[in-house]
Design a protein around this motif. Structure first.
Motif, PDB file in Angstrom:
ATOM      1  N   THR A 103      -6.901   2.443  -6.407  1.00  0.00           N
ATOM      2  CA  THR A 103      -7.245   3.114  -5.156  1.00  0.00           C
ATOM      3  C   THR A 103      -8.312   2.329  -4.411  1.00  0.00           C
ATOM      4  O   THR A 103      -9.287   1.867  -5.012  1.00  0.00           O
ATOM      5  CB  THR A 103      -7.747   4.538  -5.425  1.00  0.00           C
ATOM      6  N   ALA A 104      -8.114   2.182  -3.115  1.00  0.00           N
ATOM      7  CA  ALA A 104      -9.096   1.500  -2.268  1.00  0.00           C
ATOM      8  C   ALA A 104      -9.471   2.416  -1.120  1.00  0.00           C
ATOM      9  O   ALA A 104      -8.615   3.086  -0.540  1.00  0.00           O
ATOM     10  CB  ALA A 104      -8.521   0.193  -1.733  1.00  0.00           C
ATOM     11  N   THR A 105     -10.749   2.448  -0.779  1.00  0.00           N
ATOM     12  CA  THR A 105     -11.239   3.253   0.333  1.00  0.00           C
ATOM     13  C   THR A 105     -12.020   2.356   1.283  1.00  0.00           C
ATOM     14  O   THR A 105     -13.141   1.935   0.974  1.00  0.00           O
ATOM     15  CB  THR A 105     -12.130   4.404  -0.157  1.00  0.00           C
ATOM     16  N   LEU A 106     -11.425   2.050   2.410  1.00  0.00           N
ATOM     17  CA  LEU A 106     -12.072   1.205   3.404  1.00  0.00           C
ATOM     18  C   LEU A 106     -12.953   2.046   4.311  1.00  0.00           C
ATOM     19  O   LEU A 106     -12.605   3.176   4.651  1.00  0.00           O
ATOM     20  CB  LEU A 106     -11.022   0.491   4.262  1.00  0.00           C
ATOM     21  N   ARG A 107     -14.056   1.477   4.724  1.00  0.00           N
ATOM     22  CA  ARG A 107     -14.896   2.139   5.723  1.00  0.00           C
ATOM     23  C   ARG A 107     -14.380   1.835   7.130  1.00  0.00           C
ATOM     24  O   ARG A 107     -14.865   2.397   8.109  1.00  0.00           O
ATOM     25  CB  ARG A 107     -16.335   1.664   5.564  1.00  0.00           C
ATOM     26  N   ILE A 108     -13.410   0.953   7.219  1.00  0.00           N
ATOM     27  CA  ILE A 108     -12.795   0.580   8.492  1.00  0.00           C
ATOM     28  C   ILE A 108     -11.594   1.482   8.745  1.00  0.00           C
ATOM     29  O   ILE A 108     -10.806   1.749   7.838  1.00  0.00           O
ATOM     30  CB  ILE A 108     -12.357  -0.893   8.460  1.00  0.00           C
ATOM     31  N   GLY A 138      -7.982   2.951  10.216  1.00  0.00           N
ATOM     32  CA  GLY A 138      -6.669   2.595  10.710  1.00  0.00           C
ATOM     33  C   GLY A 138      -5.713   1.986   9.712  1.00  0.00           C
ATOM     34  O   GLY A 138      -6.092   1.149   8.902  1.00  0.00           O
ATOM     35  N   GLU A 139      -4.446   2.408   9.807  1.00  0.00           N
ATOM     36  CA  GLU A 139      -3.399   1.851   8.956  1.00  0.00           C
ATOM     37  C   GLU A 139      -3.227   0.356   9.216  1.00  0.00           C
ATOM     38  O   GLU A 139      -2.915  -0.406   8.307  1.00  0.00           O
ATOM     39  CB  GLU A 139      -2.086   2.587   9.218  1.00  0.00           C
ATOM     40  N   HIS A 140      -3.419  -0.063  10.468  1.00  0.00           N
ATOM     41  CA  HIS A 140      -3.275  -1.485  10.776  1.00  0.00           C
ATOM     42  C   HIS A 140      -4.308  -2.322  10.025  1.00  0.00           C
ATOM     43  O   HIS A 140      -4.052  -3.481   9.694  1.00  0.00           O
ATOM     44  CB  HIS A 140      -3.362  -1.729  12.282  1.00  0.00           C
ATOM     45  N   ASN A 141      -5.471  -1.733   9.739  1.00  0.00           N
ATOM     46  CA  ASN A 141      -6.466  -2.466   8.963  1.00  0.00           C
ATOM     47  C   ASN A 141      -6.139  -2.463   7.469  1.00  0.00           C
ATOM     48  O   ASN A 141      -6.612  -3.328   6.738  1.00  0.00           O
ATOM     49  CB  ASN A 141      -7.863  -1.911   9.228  1.00  0.00           C
ATOM     50  N   VAL A 142      -5.321  -1.515   7.023  1.00  0.00           N
ATOM     51  CA  VAL A 142      -4.790  -1.586   5.660  1.00  0.00           C
ATOM     52  C   VAL A 142      -3.906  -2.822   5.533  1.00  0.00           C
ATOM     53  O   VAL A 142      -3.958  -3.550   4.531  1.00  0.00           O
ATOM     54  CB  VAL A 142      -4.002  -0.314   5.309  1.00  0.00           C
ATOM     55  N   MET A 143      -3.101  -3.091   6.556  1.00  0.00           N
ATOM     56  CA  MET A 143      -2.266  -4.293   6.549  1.00  0.00           C
ATOM     57  C   MET A 143      -3.119  -5.549   6.475  1.00  0.00           C
ATOM     58  O   MET A 143      -2.816  -6.491   5.728  1.00  0.00           O
ATOM     59  CB  MET A 143      -1.374  -4.317   7.785  1.00  0.00           C
ATOM     60  N   GLY A 146     -13.035   6.948   7.090  1.00  0.00           N
ATOM     61  CA  GLY A 146     -12.478   5.696   6.599  1.00  0.00           C
ATOM     62  C   GLY A 146     -11.002   5.831   6.284  1.00  0.00           C
ATOM     63  O   GLY A 146     -10.353   6.823   6.662  1.00  0.00           O
ATOM     64  N   THR A 147     -10.472   4.834   5.581  1.00  0.00           N
ATOM     65  CA  THR A 147      -9.048   4.776   5.294  1.00  0.00           C
ATOM     66  C   THR A 147      -8.836   4.536   3.799  1.00  0.00           C
ATOM     67  O   THR A 147      -9.370   3.579   3.244  1.00  0.00           O
ATOM     68  CB  THR A 147      -8.366   3.647   6.088  1.00  0.00           C
ATOM     69  N   GLU A 148      -8.059   5.411   3.180  1.00  0.00           N
ATOM     70  CA  GLU A 148      -7.794   5.303   1.746  1.00  0.00           C
ATOM     71  C   GLU A 148      -6.329   4.950   1.520  1.00  0.00           C
ATOM     72  O   GLU A 148      -5.442   5.371   2.254  1.00  0.00           O
ATOM     73  CB  GLU A 148      -8.120   6.626   1.055  1.00  0.00           C
ATOM     74  N   PHE A 149      -6.071   4.135   0.491  1.00  0.00           N
ATOM     75  CA  PHE A 149      -4.695   3.798   0.130  1.00  0.00           C
ATOM     76  C   PHE A 149      -4.642   3.397  -1.335  1.00  0.00           C
ATOM     77  O   PHE A 149      -5.680   3.116  -1.961  1.00  0.00           O
ATOM     78  CB  PHE A 149      -4.140   2.669   1.011  1.00  0.00           C
ATOM     79  N   THR A 150      -3.437   3.394  -1.873  1.00  0.00           N
ATOM     80  CA  THR A 150      -3.221   2.907  -3.229  1.00  0.00           C
ATOM     81  C   THR A 150      -2.640   1.503  -3.145  1.00  0.00           C
ATOM     82  O   THR A 150      -1.596   1.285  -2.523  1.00  0.00           O
ATOM     83  CB  THR A 150      -2.259   3.819  -4.006  1.00  0.00           C
ATOM     84  N   ALA A 195       0.843  -1.194   0.000  1.00  0.00           N
ATOM     85  CA  ALA A 195       0.000   0.000   0.000  1.00  0.00           C
ATOM     86  C   ALA A 195       0.875   1.238   0.000  1.00  0.00           C
ATOM     87  O   ALA A 195       1.906   1.285   0.667  1.00  0.00           O
ATOM     88  CB  ALA A 195      -0.917   0.008   1.209  1.00  0.00           C
ATOM     89  N   GLU A 196       0.437   2.240  -0.733  1.00  0.00           N
ATOM     90  CA  GLU A 196       1.073   3.551  -0.738  1.00  0.00           C
ATOM     91  C   GLU A 196       0.019   4.602  -0.413  1.00  0.00           C
ATOM     92  O   GLU A 196      -1.184   4.365  -0.546  1.00  0.00           O
ATOM     93  CB  GLU A 196       1.692   3.851  -2.116  1.00  0.00           C
ATOM     94  N   ASP A 197       0.483   5.768  -0.005  1.00  0.00           N
ATOM     95  CA  ASP A 197      -0.388   6.939   0.194  1.00  0.00           C
ATOM     96  C   ASP A 197      -1.555   6.631   1.136  1.00  0.00           C
ATOM     97  O   ASP A 197      -2.710   6.954   0.857  1.00  0.00           O
ATOM     98  CB  ASP A 197      -0.930   7.440  -1.158  1.00  0.00           C
ATOM     99  N   VAL A 198      -1.260   6.021   2.267  1.00  0.00           N
ATOM    100  CA  VAL A 198      -2.303   5.684   3.234  1.00  0.00           C
ATOM    101  C   VAL A 198      -2.766   6.947   3.954  1.00  0.00           C
ATOM    102  O   VAL A 198      -1.945   7.729   4.450  1.00  0.00           O
ATOM    103  CB  VAL A 198      -1.794   4.653   4.256  1.00  0.00           C
ATOM    104  N   ALA A 199      -4.071   7.158   3.994  1.00  0.00           N
ATOM    105  CA  ALA A 199      -4.639   8.330   4.672  1.00  0.00           C
ATOM    106  C   ALA A 199      -5.902   7.904   5.417  1.00  0.00           C
ATOM    107  O   ALA A 199      -6.781   7.266   4.835  1.00  0.00           O
ATOM    108  CB  ALA A 199      -4.961   9.429   3.672  1.00  0.00           C
ATOM    109  N   THR A 200      -5.973   8.252   6.704  1.00  0.00           N
ATOM    110  CA  THR A 200      -7.123   7.875   7.531  1.00  0.00           C
ATOM    111  C   THR A 200      -7.849   9.120   8.005  1.00  0.00           C
ATOM    112  O   THR A 200      -7.239  10.055   8.528  1.00  0.00           O
ATOM    113  CB  THR A 200      -6.673   7.051   8.746  1.00  0.00           C
TER     114      THR A 200
END
Length: 467
Positions: free
Chosen positions: A280-285, A287-292, A267-271, A258-263
């Motif tokens: 690009t993905a946008t999680l409704r959950i 936290g960066e830990h949930n990107v992992m 929600g949490t957005e990342f590339t 993941a790149e460009d993580v923003a919470t």
């Protein structure tokens, strides 16, 4: 579960079929397998297991009253239903799970993915289920059914139509994950993180790493080990498995990263980057830990032929990780609650606090309501102390510490030079609620975080006005 005659089931587990006077032996049994009499329903199979203080024999009659048609027990019980009598009910449960999964697998349809790690297992499991349900029938545990009882019970949910089995593998002592792997060898195995969760059972983080590595050491060469490239202890497991290794993480070396993580509070957005793929993905959950966790799930499902576009779309629709796990609640008075009080370890506590700091960023007041992190053994005082200091360094505005077991969080915060009395220690959840009721105002973001045993999850609901 697949259809079995009672005699077939008895043969599989090495038991003896006992028919009490007046009991009717059903032609087949294929209902849910349960070890908690409160979960019994018509057609279910009840395993009477030895508990810490009681034996399942005491609850077998209740299970039958709720509809159980077969009981597996360590003695002949006169219950009006057939009893499969075995020497060890827990061993019989594992044996039955091994046989049922192998039978379904022999048809060539079933694929198995297992998840372990000190944090994130349940969230990753739910992400896997959300993605794989788009492809075919999935069996995955509800809640945290990941121990020597819960995992086999989850496995026994498969039937002949099941395409995917998702298994959480937790452990509180060495050897437990190995025993679960012996029941069902995964096609894909995910190791998320090695931390101090359950450190009291393992003795050290090094021993914890050895226990988590049990998931990949016995994998065959045609399996896949999905490993966290950012955790050195997990990454080192690549050297102890015959399986093909796929890595995930934030580092450039990861196969799926993941790149460009923003919470934000929304929600949490990342590339997502994997080879030539960028999306690009946008999680409704939060936290960066949930990107992992999402990266781990995405890496795993790709091995089953699920494309990233479809998988990301499924993750974006996932409203929450699980009840009381980074659950975002909007109170009527304009307060936002992050309710994450189902479980806690030093790593997950730190991750949740960092998320709180990031989503407020000085624009809103950040309020942390923290309870005890359980099962840390000799590390407990030190790790609670570390969290207290982290709260101050993250510029959290208000800290409410709940309970004697968490007092070192409060004490450590007070020792930080920049702290000026913004921490309050209260006895229980009621005390925390009474304090906050007069303190909160519109725009505040409140994190409620603790181990389940601290009992704060209902406090988060109460603050948010959720019944």
């Amino acid at each position: 579960m697949i259809e079995l005659t009672p005699a077939e089931l008895a043969g599989i587990v090495g038991g003896r079929l006992f028919r009490p006077d007046g009991a009717t032996i059903p032609d087949v049994v294929d209902g849910p397998v349960v070890a908690d009499s409160r979960l019994a329903e018509p057609g279910s199979i009840f395993f009477a297991l030895q508990g810490e203080t009681t034996h399942g024999h005491e609850f077998a009659a209740s299970a039958v009253a709720s509809g159980a048609v077969l009981v597996v027990a360590e003695a002949e019980l006169d219950l009006g239903v057939p009893i499969v009598v075995v020497d060890d009910s827990l061993a019989a449960l594992s044996t039955l799970a091994r046989s049922v999964v192998a039978t379904v697998r022999s048809q060539g349809r079933l694929r198995v993915v297992a998840v372990t790690g000190s944090n994130g297992k349940t969230t990753t499991k739910n992400m896997l289920r959300a993605i794989l349900e788009r492809v075919g029938p999935v069996v995955a545990p509800r809640g945290s059914f990941n121990n020597q009882v819960g995992a086999p019970l989850s496995m026994l949910g498969v039937d002949r139509e099941t395409r995917f089995l998702v298994v959480e593998m937790g452990a509180s002592a060495p050897g437990e994950i190995s025993r679960l792997v012996s029941i069902v060898v995964p096609d894909v195995a995910i190791v998320l993180k090695v931390g101090l969760a359950h450190a009291g059972g393992f003795g050290s983080i090094e021993e914890t790493a050895k226990a988590k590595a049990e998931l990949v050491t016995e994998l065959p060469a045609d399996a896949v080990a999905v490993l966290n490239a950012d955790d050195t202890r997990v990454a080192a497991m690549a050297g102890s498995t015959r399986a093909r290794v796929v890595t995930f993480g934030l580092s450039e070396s990861a196969d799926v990263r993941a790149e460009d993580v923003a919470t934000t509070v929304r929600g949490t957005e990342f590339t997502l980057v994997a080879g030539q793929t960028r999306t690009t993905a946008t999680l409704r959950i939060l936290g960066e830990h949930n990107v992992m966790n999402a990266l781990a799930a995405l890496a795993a499902v790709r091995e089953f032929g699920v494309g990233f576009d479809e998988a990301v779309e499924a993750l974006e629709e996932l409203a929450r990780a699980e009840r009381w796990r980074m659950e975002l609640l909007a109170a009527p008075d304009g307060v936002t609650v992050i309710n994450d009080a189902y479980n806690a370890s030093p790593d997950s506590m730190a991750a949740a606090l960092k998320t709180l700091a990031e989503v407020t960023r000085g624009a809103n007041r950040a309020i942390a309501v923290l309870g005890e992190m359980a099962e840390l053994g000799e590390y407990s005082d030190e790790e609670h102390d570390r969290i207290g200091r982290l709260v101050v360094r993250l510029n959290i505005d208000i800290l409410v510490v709940v309970g004697h077991g968490a007092r070192h969080i409060h004490n450590a915060a007070g020792l930080e030079g920049s702290w000026n009395g913004e921490s309050v220690l209260v006895t229980d959840a009621d005390g925390a609620y009474d304090l906050l009721r007069g303190e909160l105002r519109s725009g505040d973001v409140v994190l409620v975080k603790s181990s389940n045993s601290a009992g704060l999850r209902l406090l988060g609901d109460r603050i948010a006005g959720v019944s």
